[in-house]
Design an enzyme around this catalytic site. Structure first.
Site, mmCIF file in Angstrom:
data_model
loop_
_atom_site.group_PDB
_atom_site.id
_atom_site.type_symbol
_atom_site.label_atom_id
_atom_site.label_comp_id
_atom_site.label_asym_id
_atom_site.label_seq_id
_atom_site.Cartn_x
_atom_site.Cartn_y
_atom_site.Cartn_z
ATOM 1 C CB SER A 146 -0.901 -0.063 1.247
ATOM 2 O OG SER A 146 -1.674 1.098 1.403
ATOM 3 C CE1 TYR A 160 0.499 6.807 -4.342
ATOM 4 C CE2 TYR A 160 0.687 5.226 -6.133
ATOM 5 C CZ TYR A 160 1.116 5.709 -4.914
ATOM 6 O OH TYR A 160 2.146 5.082 -4.246
ATOM 7 C CE LYS A 164 0.285 2.181 -4.205
ATOM 8 N NZ LYS A 164 0.924 0.846 -4.331
HETATM 9 C C1 RM4 Z 1 3.819 7.617 -2.251
HETATM 10 C C2 RM4 Z 1 4.077 8.988 -1.611
HETATM 11 C C3 RM4 Z 1 5.372 9.550 -2.150
HETATM 12 C C4 RM4 Z 1 5.362 9.548 -3.675
HETATM 13 C C5 RM4 Z 1 5.022 8.146 -4.183
HETATM 14 C C6 RM4 Z 1 4.911 8.097 -5.699
HETATM 15 O O1 RM4 Z 1 2.597 7.108 -1.839
HETATM 16 O O2 RM4 Z 1 3.020 9.844 -1.948
HETATM 17 O O3 RM4 Z 1 5.562 10.874 -1.660
HETATM 18 O O4 RM4 Z 1 6.656 9.924 -4.113
HETATM 19 O O5 RM4 Z 1 3.774 7.765 -3.658
#
Ligand code: RM4
Length: 257
Positions: A146, A160, A164
């Site tokens: 997650s 996104y 998660k």
């Molecule tokens: C993570 C978080 C990080 C990001 C990645 C892609 O859940 O948000 O800051 O760099 O995603």
């Protein structure tokens, strides 16, 4: 060399030609496991998978290309795992994308692709793994990758973060559904880990430095930081742990300064 925490086990990991998935694959092999990886069906990913196979050892490794958003990909991954190694003991649902995008201008395709890969892919692939583990009658461990984004928002991640959060919830429900079969289901919640997912986003020095300053351990994470916690959840060291969430974020979540 490791501590043989996964000796004799067979693990399958999605999206593992690069990044967090790759680091987990190397560490689990180091702990004695046979390792099967799924990767997106492209020439570049196939080459990266080949190199990983050379690092781990071909006798302990198998790469199975496939688009994880399709239900049949998880079934094929599990079938090929059992065909080569006889069983499946640990499954890591790791495949995911995060094309940063402004919310009001985000095309429907961007949202839909992110949900299909991240959440649908996790559902279908862990369902196939659970079905095999249930059939084997020997329990097992399912790990959903997650994110800290399950717990906090992201202004350019409106497509996104719900996926998660969904993976975290999926692990909680699978833990309830599968407990009677001795199959444990847990979520790993990486913080800001430097991978291909955020390479472009963190190329902005101002943003990267600001992120680093917010982390109590005073550095952004790297994929290897997830390998140990994944082995813990995969191994008998976590035999009474299911439905849990393990934050691997250097303390970022608790630091609201
Ligand atoms: C993570 C978080 C990080 C990001 C990645 C892609 O859940 O948000 O800051 O760099 O995603």
């Amino acid at each position: 060399m490791g501590y043989n925490l996964l000796q004799g086990k067979t693990v399958a990991i999605t999206g593992a030609a690069t990044g967090i998935g790759r680091s987990i694959a190397v560490k689990m092999a180091d702990e004695g496991a046979n390792v099967v990886i799924n990767h997106f069906p492209s020439e570049e990913q196939a080459q990266l998978a080949k190199e990983l196979g050379k690092e781990i050892g071909e006798d302990k490794f198998l790469a199975v290309p496939g688009d994880i958003s399709k239900p049949e990909t998880g079934k094929d991954l599990v079938a090929k795992t059992v065909e080569k190694f006889g069983e499946l003991n640990v499954f890591v649902s790791n495949a995911g994308i995060c094309p940063f995008a402004e919310f009001t201008e985000m095309p429907a395709e961007t949202y839909l692709k992110t949900v299909e890969i991240n959440l649908n892919g996790a559902f279908f692939s862990t369902q196939a793994a659970a079905k095999q583990m249930k059939l084997q009658g020997k329990g097992g461990s399912i790990i959903g990758v997650s994110s800290i984004s399950a717990l906090v928002g992201g202004g350019f991640q409106t497509h996104y973060t719900p996926t998660k959060a969904g993976i975290l919830s999926l692990m909680q429900s699978e833990a309830v559904a599968l407990g009677e079969y001795g199959i444990r289901c847990n979520a790993l919640l990486p913080g800001t880990i430097r991978t291909g997912l955020n390479e472009e986003d963190l190329a902005n020095d101002e943003k990267r430095v600001a992120m680093e300053k917010r982390v109590p351990l005073q550095r952004l994470g790297v994929p290897d930081d997830l390998a140990g916690p994944a082995v813990f959840l995969a191994s008998d060291m976590s035999q009474y742990v299911t439905g849990a969430q393990v934050l691997v974020d250097g303390g970022l979540f608790v630091n609201l300064q």
